[in-house]
Design a protein around this motif. Structure first.
Motif, mmCIF file in Angstrom:
data_model
loop_
_atom_site.group_PDB
_atom_site.id
_atom_site.type_symbol
_atom_site.label_atom_id
_atom_site.label_comp_id
_atom_site.label_asym_id
_atom_site.label_seq_id
_atom_site.Cartn_x
_atom_site.Cartn_y
_atom_site.Cartn_z
ATOM 1 N N LEU A 125 1.022 -1.089 0.041
ATOM 2 C CA LEU A 125 -0.250 -0.001 -0.137
ATOM 3 C C LEU A 125 0.681 1.405 0.303
ATOM 4 C CD1 LEU A 125 -2.239 -0.459 2.244
ATOM 5 C CD2 LEU A 125 -3.174 -0.224 0.653
ATOM 6 N N ALA A 126 1.958 1.127 0.615
ATOM 7 C CA ALA A 126 2.975 2.228 0.897
ATOM 8 C C ALA A 126 3.858 2.918 -0.535
ATOM 9 C CB ALA A 126 3.601 2.380 2.362
ATOM 10 N N LYS A 127 3.878 1.704 -1.603
ATOM 11 C CA LYS A 127 4.494 1.851 -2.568
ATOM 12 C C LYS A 127 3.838 3.423 -3.383
ATOM 13 C CE LYS A 127 6.037 -2.264 -3.139
ATOM 14 N NZ LYS A 127 6.191 -3.759 -4.467
ATOM 15 N N SER A 128 3.177 3.843 -2.965
ATOM 16 C CA SER A 128 2.201 4.861 -3.742
ATOM 17 C C SER A 128 1.472 5.725 -2.516
ATOM 18 C CB SER A 128 0.846 4.222 -4.842
ATOM 19 O OG SER A 128 0.388 5.677 -4.872
ATOM 20 N N PHE A 129 1.412 6.871 -2.526
ATOM 21 C CA PHE A 129 0.511 7.481 -1.555
ATOM 22 C C PHE A 129 -0.577 8.009 -2.045
ATOM 23 C CE2 PHE A 129 5.599 8.143 -0.609
ATOM 24 C CZ PHE A 129 5.681 8.391 0.938
ATOM 25 N N ASP A 130 -1.172 6.904 -3.496
ATOM 26 C CA ASP A 130 -2.718 8.064 -3.594
ATOM 27 C C ASP A 130 -4.127 7.598 -2.271
ATOM 28 O OD1 ASP A 130 -1.652 8.418 -6.058
ATOM 29 O OD2 ASP A 130 -2.586 6.625 -6.254
ATOM 30 N N PHE A 131 -3.244 6.772 -1.119
ATOM 31 C CA PHE A 131 -4.282 6.364 -0.105
ATOM 32 C C PHE A 131 -4.440 7.749 0.364
ATOM 33 C CE2 PHE A 131 -0.320 5.766 1.475
ATOM 34 C CZ PHE A 131 -0.432 6.162 3.000
ATOM 35 N N LEU A 132 -3.387 8.646 0.651
ATOM 36 C CA LEU A 132 -2.876 9.865 0.443
ATOM 37 C C LEU A 132 -4.991 11.481 0.469
ATOM 38 C CD1 LEU A 132 0.160 11.214 1.638
ATOM 39 C CD2 LEU A 132 -1.449 10.713 3.519
ATOM 40 N N HIS A 133 -4.611 10.803 -0.649
ATOM 41 C CA HIS A 133 -5.485 11.648 -1.658
ATOM 42 C C HIS A 133 -6.723 11.021 -1.433
ATOM 43 C CE1 HIS A 133 -7.715 13.986 -4.451
ATOM 44 N NE2 HIS A 133 -8.243 13.223 -4.324
ATOM 45 N N LEU A 134 -7.452 9.733 -0.593
ATOM 46 C CA LEU A 134 -8.484 8.910 -0.432
ATOM 47 C C LEU A 134 -8.904 9.296 0.946
ATOM 48 C CD1 LEU A 134 -8.743 5.720 -1.872
ATOM 49 C CD2 LEU A 134 -10.048 7.378 -1.807
ATOM 50 N N LEU A 135 -7.398 9.500 2.408
ATOM 51 C CA LEU A 135 -7.496 9.970 3.342
ATOM 52 C C LEU A 135 -8.136 11.677 3.563
ATOM 53 C CD1 LEU A 135 -4.695 8.491 4.981
ATOM 54 C CD2 LEU A 135 -8.021 7.823 5.013
ATOM 55 N N LEU A 136 -7.677 12.045 2.748
ATOM 56 C CA LEU A 136 -8.154 13.985 2.444
ATOM 57 C C LEU A 136 -9.725 14.012 2.234
ATOM 58 C CD1 LEU A 136 -4.786 15.055 1.388
ATOM 59 C CD2 LEU A 136 -5.751 15.858 3.699
ATOM 60 N N SER A 137 -9.839 13.593 0.811
ATOM 61 C CA SER A 137 -10.904 13.724 0.551
ATOM 62 C C SER A 137 -12.625 13.283 1.233
ATOM 63 C CB SER A 137 -10.660 13.133 -1.179
ATOM 64 O OG SER A 137 -10.697 11.655 -0.721
ATOM 65 N N SER A 138 -12.233 12.405 2.078
ATOM 66 C CA SER A 138 -12.774 11.589 2.859
ATOM 67 C C SER A 138 -12.854 12.264 4.280
ATOM 68 C CB SER A 138 -12.738 10.274 3.394
ATOM 69 O OG SER A 138 -11.718 9.901 3.992
ATOM 70 N N GLY A 139 -12.211 13.040 4.555
ATOM 71 C CA GLY A 139 -13.013 14.089 5.241
ATOM 72 C C GLY A 139 -11.714 13.360 6.689
#
Length: 189
Positions: A125-139
């Motif tokens: 999961l940590a190979k890409s930081f795309d999860f940060l966008h999901l966390l930020l957009s989810s509030g």
């Protein structure tokens, strides 16, 4: 596979709620957990301890007890009347071979077992930081984001490099939001 921590009791494609098997025993805020087939990954964004039956409010009962532990020893039924629940924000899923950042095609099933994710899945999961966008957009709050990044940094091979790169990814996501970016970065140390 890690020890099971609980089961899903409510789910949609962008979040799920887990009831822990043991009262007060949950992974920390920001931990990555997983459930189901296909495997769905989430970040713990809230931990709540509450009555199993919402119509029965909790009342103070320890006035004559010398310690908080004594309250539970004198009232063993509390372990059956209270529960610890987690809210998890979905950050990705796996089809067995590949890990995808984003929402799964379907939410996990109710009563799916939930586990703390292993280092291999966290590294994927940590190979890409795309999860940060999901966390930020989810509030997700800044505390959740910084707790998640700290948790991941402790589970990947080079935690310091991960934190530096995650700070750079956050700077890209939070353009024009310098105070917020600065607040999250301060929490990473």
């Amino acid at each position: 596979m890690s020890e099971r921590i609980g089961e899903i009791i409510e789910a949609n494609t962008n979040s799920f709620i887990v009831q822990c098997y043991k009262l007060y025993e949950s992974p920390p805020l920001g931990s990555i957990i997983q459930s189901g087939t296909p495997t769905i990954f989430g970040v713990i964004s809230e931990i709540t301890t509450e009555p199993l039956d919402p119509s029965r409010p909790i009342i103070a009962i320890g006035h004559d007890e010398p310690t908080e532990d004594e309250i539970y020893r004198s009232n063993p039924q509390l372990n059956n009347l209270l529960c610890t629940r987690l809210t998890s924000l979905t950050i990705g899923y796996s089809d067995g071979d590949n890990v995808y950042h984003g929402f799964p095609p379907h939410p996990p099933k109710i009563h799916s077992f939930v586990y703390l994710s292993g280092n291999h899945n966290i590294e994927s999961l940590a190979k890409s930081f795309d999860f940060l966008h999901l966390l930020l957009s989810s509030g997700a709050g800044d505390e959740v984001i910084s707790a998640c990044l700290r948790q991941i940094s402790q589970r990947v091979q080079d935690g310091y490099t991960f934190l530096v790169e995650s700070g750079q990814a956050l700077a890209t996501e939070l353009v024009g939001q310098f105070p917020r970016l600065n607040a999250i970065l301060r929490r990473l140390s």
